[in-house]
Write a protein that holds these residues in place. Sequence first.
Motif, short mmCIF file in Angstrom:
data_model
loop_
_atom_site.label_atom_id
_atom_site.label_comp_id
_atom_site.label_asym_id
_atom_site.label_seq_id
_atom_site.Cartn_x
_atom_site.Cartn_y
_atom_site.Cartn_z
N ASP A 71 0.96 -1.13 -0.17
CA ASP A 71 -0.05 -0.08 -0.16
C ASP A 71 1.02 1.14 0.05
O ASP A 71 1.85 1.24 0.86
CB ASP A 71 -0.88 0.06 1.51
CG ASP A 71 -1.80 1.01 1.35
OD1 ASP A 71 -1.74 2.10 0.63
OD2 ASP A 71 -2.88 0.88 1.80
N PRO A 72 0.71 2.10 -1.05
CA PRO A 72 1.49 3.52 -1.18
C PRO A 72 1.58 4.15 0.15
O PRO A 72 2.53 4.76 0.81
CB PRO A 72 0.82 4.23 -2.13
CG PRO A 72 0.06 3.15 -2.95
CD PRO A 72 -0.23 2.26 -2.10
N ARG A 73 0.43 4.06 1.03
CA ARG A 73 0.60 4.88 2.28
C ARG A 73 1.39 4.33 3.62
O ARG A 73 1.89 5.07 4.21
CB ARG A 73 -1.09 5.02 2.84
CG ARG A 73 -1.96 5.61 2.04
CD ARG A 73 -3.53 5.45 2.64
NE ARG A 73 -3.94 4.14 2.26
CZ ARG A 73 -4.96 3.62 2.65
NH1 ARG A 73 -5.85 4.74 3.12
NH2 ARG A 73 -5.56 2.33 2.36
N ALA A 74 1.59 2.85 3.06
CA ALA A 74 2.42 2.22 4.35
C ALA A 74 4.09 2.83 3.84
O ALA A 74 4.66 2.98 4.67
CB ALA A 74 2.31 0.73 4.13
N VAL A 75 4.27 3.05 2.59
CA VAL A 75 5.54 3.39 2.19
C VAL A 75 5.72 4.86 2.61
O VAL A 75 6.98 5.06 3.16
CB VAL A 75 5.59 3.10 0.61
CG1 VAL A 75 7.04 4.12 0.10
CG2 VAL A 75 5.54 1.82 0.20
N GLU A 76 4.69 5.47 2.54
CA GLU A 76 4.89 6.99 2.63
C GLU A 76 5.11 7.17 4.12
O GLU A 76 5.84 7.90 4.69
CB GLU A 76 3.76 7.61 2.54
CG GLU A 76 3.68 7.96 0.66
CD GLU A 76 2.19 8.47 0.23
OE1 GLU A 76 1.42 8.65 1.21
OE2 GLU A 76 2.10 8.49 -0.66
N ASP A 77 4.56 6.28 5.03
CA ASP A 77 4.45 6.21 6.65
C ASP A 77 5.84 6.12 6.99
O ASP A 77 6.46 6.80 7.94
CB ASP A 77 3.51 5.72 6.94
CG ASP A 77 2.04 6.05 7.03
OD1 ASP A 77 1.92 7.26 6.47
OD2 ASP A 77 1.12 5.56 7.13
#
Length: 412
Positions: free
Chosen positions: A164-170
């Motif tokens: 999930d891109p959000r996991a990478v960003e976090d």
Amino acid sequence: MDVIRAHLPELAEEMLGEIQASVPEYARPGDEKYVTAVRRAVEEALRLFLTRAADGGSRPGRMTEVFRAIGKGEAYEGRPLDSLQAALRICARVAWRRLALSAETLDLSRQGLCGAGEAILVYLDEIAAAAAEGYAEAHIKVAGELELRRRRLLDLLVADPPPDPRAVEDLARAVGWPVPKTLAGVALAARTSGTGSRAGPSRTPAGRDGVTPGPSAPPDAPARPTLPPDVLSDLDRSDPYLVVPDPGGPGRTAMLDGALRGWVAVLGPPVPVHEAAQSLRLAREALGLARRGVLPSGRVVRCADHLATLIIFKDEALVRVIRRVRLAPLRALRPSQRDRIAETLLAWLQCGYNANEVAARLHVHPQTVRYRLRQATELFSDQLASPDDRFELEIALRARALSLRAAPDAGR
């Protein structure tokens, strides 16, 4: 020490003002909560100094505990130790100045003034040492935690299927890694004397990527490269790799060439962040070819420069069938004649059927090229009329030439 005790609040305020004026890391005039925290730390330092002076310096336990904790806090906040040491020196300087100005009013003798000054300096040394000890302890822990998070980010980036891109960003935000528009995987292997040479075919079983690996790495691995902080790396695994953000940016190729001496390194194609696993997979496939000598391995190999070779060697069993079928006419020739005809015919197909360009590429006379082409036309006349047949013939000739580069005898 009565002068310090009597004027402790205003003395703390003066110290706070000078710290904020002289140490940028502590200058947050708009952050009242932070300013209050710094003021409390200054006041606590003054109280501990007075307690220590009253006890004759016999009980440093509380003082050491407090300043070790302050040192740890600075490390966790990510501020340099120099800033804390500078703030402590400012506090000592302000205390000494206030004491010196009040010496006459308090009727302090020279001996008493010297004793007070010495007590301030001793206290400064002790709290600075305690803070440095706490800072060093926490810094090791912080560095370890940061490295673990960077490894986790690296694993997340090259996961397949993509996360999930959000996991990478976090996670990227937690380690201070700006998420780039593009990145590339870099596959690595220790360079050996046989890497990239024209050695015979390897009998080593195929690796996970389906490409036969080259010679195993020697016991003494190459030096760990010095890389910019935005390059994520895992060099401790059996198949070490990097992730390089913005691989096409200025100086990136030169940086990798300089840092990865002693390694066979392949830079995968630049891709969006969610395709990092594909870039690394192609880099690993190309690394297998570089270690066999199919691709050059003097500097960092760029997949983008060898896409046709990667396609040809994607299914080597199929390419062997194409070579067997399309290059059958060469079997009747002597080895040296076979090489000349194959080389000339491949150059002719690649040069748009221009004999003069073929002659310039092969460094032979145009008449020699035309003579060889007449022989090739007789041998391959049934394959030169159809575009599809010419395409397969060029694939076969390219595969033969690349195989000869890696293993001359086996390629024939």
